[in-house]
Design an enzyme around this catalytic site. Structure first.
Site, PDB file in Angstrom:
ATOM      1  N   ARG A   1       0.820  -1.217   0.000  1.00  0.00           N
ATOM      2  CA  ARG A   1       0.000   0.000   0.000  1.00  0.00           C
ATOM      3  C   ARG A   1       0.851   1.262   0.000  1.00  0.00           C
ATOM      4  O   ARG A   1       0.374   2.343  -0.343  1.00  0.00           O
ATOM      5  CB  ARG A   1      -0.959   0.004   1.203  1.00  0.00           C
ATOM      6  CG  ARG A   1      -2.201  -0.849   1.036  1.00  0.00           C
ATOM      7  CD  ARG A   1      -1.942  -2.356   1.132  1.00  0.00           C
ATOM      8  NE  ARG A   1      -1.572  -2.822   2.440  1.00  0.00           N
ATOM      9  CZ  ARG A   1      -0.949  -3.973   2.670  1.00  0.00           C
ATOM     10  NH1 ARG A   1      -0.587  -4.766   1.686  1.00  0.00           N
ATOM     11  NH2 ARG A   1      -0.668  -4.353   3.900  1.00  0.00           N
TER      12      ARG A   1
ATOM     13  N   CYS B   1      -7.818  -2.590   7.975  1.00  0.00           N
ATOM     14  CA  CYS B   1      -6.499  -1.993   7.719  1.00  0.00           C
ATOM     15  C   CYS B   1      -6.737  -0.527   7.422  1.00  0.00           C
ATOM     16  O   CYS B   1      -7.390  -0.192   6.421  1.00  0.00           O
ATOM     17  CB  CYS B   1      -5.821  -2.661   6.528  1.00  0.00           C
ATOM     18  SG  CYS B   1      -4.301  -1.798   6.013  1.00  0.00           S
TER      19      CYS B   1
ATOM     20  N   THR C   1      -4.505   1.955   6.692  1.00  0.00           N
ATOM     21  CA  THR C   1      -3.726   2.504   5.572  1.00  0.00           C
ATOM     22  C   THR C   1      -4.409   2.240   4.235  1.00  0.00           C
ATOM     23  O   THR C   1      -4.458   3.109   3.362  1.00  0.00           O
ATOM     24  CB  THR C   1      -2.315   1.871   5.553  1.00  0.00           C
ATOM     25  OG1 THR C   1      -1.779   1.903   6.865  1.00  0.00           O
ATOM     26  CG2 THR C   1      -1.399   2.618   4.606  1.00  0.00           C
TER      27      THR C   1
ATOM     28  N   THR D   1       0.520   4.486  10.276  1.00  0.00           N
ATOM     29  CA  THR D   1       1.538   4.555   9.226  1.00  0.00           C
ATOM     30  C   THR D   1       1.454   5.948   8.596  1.00  0.00           C
ATOM     31  O   THR D   1       0.457   6.653   8.783  1.00  0.00           O
ATOM     32  CB  THR D   1       1.254   3.513   8.135  1.00  0.00           C
ATOM     33  OG1 THR D   1       0.012   3.871   7.489  1.00  0.00           O
ATOM     34  CG2 THR D   1       1.122   2.112   8.721  1.00  0.00           C
TER      35      THR D   1
ATOM     36  N   LYS E   1       4.151  -7.860  11.998  1.00  0.00           N
ATOM     37  CA  LYS E   1       3.844  -8.608  10.779  1.00  0.00           C
ATOM     38  C   LYS E   1       4.775  -9.814  10.612  1.00  0.00           C
ATOM     39  O   LYS E   1       4.436 -10.787   9.949  1.00  0.00           O
ATOM     40  CB  LYS E   1       3.936  -7.687   9.554  1.00  0.00           C
ATOM     41  CG  LYS E   1       2.763  -6.694   9.461  1.00  0.00           C
ATOM     42  CD  LYS E   1       2.942  -5.750   8.296  1.00  0.00           C
ATOM     43  CE  LYS E   1       1.871  -4.673   8.215  1.00  0.00           C
ATOM     44  NZ  LYS E   1       0.536  -5.163   7.871  1.00  0.00           N
TER      45      LYS E   1
ATOM     46  N   CYS F   1      -3.899   1.876  13.442  1.00  0.00           N
ATOM     47  CA  CYS F   1      -3.275   0.833  12.633  1.00  0.00           C
ATOM     48  C   CYS F   1      -3.712  -0.457  13.320  1.00  0.00           C
ATOM     49  O   CYS F   1      -3.643  -0.558  14.552  1.00  0.00           O
ATOM     50  CB  CYS F   1      -1.755   0.993  12.655  1.00  0.00           C
ATOM     51  SG  CYS F   1      -0.882  -0.318  11.791  1.00  0.00           S
TER      52      CYS F   1
END
Lengths: 219, 219
Positions: free
Chosen positions: A48, A78, A80, A119, A156, A187
Site C-alpha cells: 500500500r 487496515c 492505511t 503509518t 507482521k 493501525c
C-alpha cells in the site's frame, strides 16, 4: 441479519484479531446467533505504500468477489488501505469507513487534540478525518514515526514480545507528552501490542471501533 | 502458493482459533509470506445433528462459492460436519479430511487404543478412521458424552471459563482411565478448553493437525 464481507490480510494477525472482536461484540447464545462473514484474507495485496495503484486495483477486485460470494456490507481491518476506499466502493456495496468511524469515536470524550499511532498513509487519512470533526491531530516526530513502522513490521513478522509492547507504550506516551488528550490506535497492528491500560489518556482502537460498527450494521 | 478455502462458522470461535493456528504454523517474515485464505464463516449452516440433509446441501453450496472466489484447496475446521465430505468434494476441489489426518497423526506415537473427545457424529467418523488405521477407539460413557455436549454448547455460547476447562480435563481423564494411550481432541471446540499439559497421555488436537496439513498443502 446481513452477511459481512471482510477484505483482510493486511496484516493477517490483525485480521484474525478483528474477527475475534466481531464475535466478542455479538450477543450470542449459540453458533447461529453469530454474523456470517465471507472473507478474502489476501496477504499478497500489493504494498500500500510503494505500489498504491496496483493495491487499489486488487482491493477493487476483492470487493467484487466478496459481493459475488454473498457479502452485503464490506469492511477492511487496515487503516492505511482505506486510501483505496473509492476502488472498494465501486463494487456497489456499503463500505464501512474505519478511519471516519474511529475519528468520530475518539472525539466522543470531548478531546480537542488527539494523537494518532498510524503509518504515514494512515496518518494522512486521519489528518483529514479529524479535521472534519474539528479536532487537532497530534503527530509522532519523524524519528518516532520511523520507530513505529519498525514495530509494525515486527508484528507482521510475528513479534509481539515485551520489547515491542514497551516500544508501542513509549510511542503512545510521546503523543501524550506532545499534548494529546486522547490517542487513536490507527493501525490494526496497534491493539496486538497496546491495551487501554497502557495509555494514561483514552485510547480509541480502530479495530474495536470497526468491529462494533460492523456488528451494528449486520445484526 | 495455493489459496485455501475455509468452510467455517461451526463454531465461529473455533474457526478463528484455526485461522490463528494456520498463521502460527506458516514461516513468515511479513504479510506476503502468509497463505491467502478465502472463507465462508457461516454460523447458520443447518444443525449437523438434527438436519443432516439441509446441512449437506448448504456445505456443498459453500464449497462451490469458495471455488468461485478463488479457493484451490478446501478445509473445514469442524469434525462433525465431515459427515458431509462428499457434498463438499462435489465442488471439484481437493478437500483435506480433518478426521482421517487426525487419526493418522494420533497413531504416530504407536498407541493402539486411542480415546476420542467428539460429538456423537464426530465419534462415528473417528470410529471408522481409527479402524482404518488398525487402532481401537476408546469412547466416553453415555453420561460423559452428554456432559461433553453440554461443555461444547457452553463454548459456543461464549463460556471458556475455569469450570468448563475443568470439565474437559475430567472428560479426557475418563478416557485415559478407560485405557486410552492417547486422546484425540476430535471437536474444534476442544482446544479452546484443553492444552497438551492438561492430559497425561499424548493429546492430538484435530484443529492443530488440520492447520498443519493446510499449510503443507498450500505453501
Amino acid at each position: 441479519m446481513k452477511t459481512l464481507g471482510v477484505l483482510g490480510g493486511m496484516g493477517p494477525a490483525a485480521t484474525v484479531a478483528f474477527l475475534a472482536r466481531v464475535q466478542a461484540l455479538t450477543p450470542a447464545k449459540g453458533d447461529e446467533d453469530h454474523i456470517r462473514v465471507v472473507m478474502d484474507m489476501n496477504p499478497q495485496v500489493p504494498n500500500r505504500h510503494t505500489q498504491p495503484e496496483a493495491a487499489g486495483r486488487t482491493l477493487g477486485e476483492m470487493a467484487v468477489r466478496l459481493r459475488e460470494a454473498g457479502a452485503e456490507v464490506l469492511a477492511m481491518p487496515c487503516n492505511t488501505a482505506h486510501a483505496h476506499a473509492a476502488a472498494i466502493r465501486a463494487a456497489g456495496l456499503p463500505f464501512i469507513d474505519m478511519v471516519a468511524e474511529t475519528a468520530k469515536a475518539a472525539k466522543t470524550g470531548g478531546a480537542t487534540r488527539i494523537g494518532v499511532l498510524a503509518t504515514p498513509g494512515g496518518e494522512a487519512l486521519y489528518a483529514k478525518a479529524l479535521a472534519a470533526e474539528g479536532v487537532e491531530m497530534v503527530r509522532l516526530s519523524e524519528a518516532d514515526r520511523a520507530r513505529f513502522m519498525t514495530v509494525v513490521f515486527g508484528v507482521k513478522a510475528g513479534d509481539v514480545g515485551l520489547e515491542q509492547r514497551a516500544a508501542m507504550r513509549e510511542l503512545a506516551a510521546a503523543l501524550v507528552a506532545a499534548g494529546a488528550q486522547g490517542v487513536i490506535g490507527g493501525c490494526t497492528e496497534v491493539p496486538l501490542l497496546l491495551d487501554t491500560d497502557d495509555v494514561v489518556v483514552p485510547l480509541t482502537d480502530s479495530a474495536e471501533v470497526l468491529a462494533r460498527v460492523c456488528v451494528e450494521a449486520c445484526l
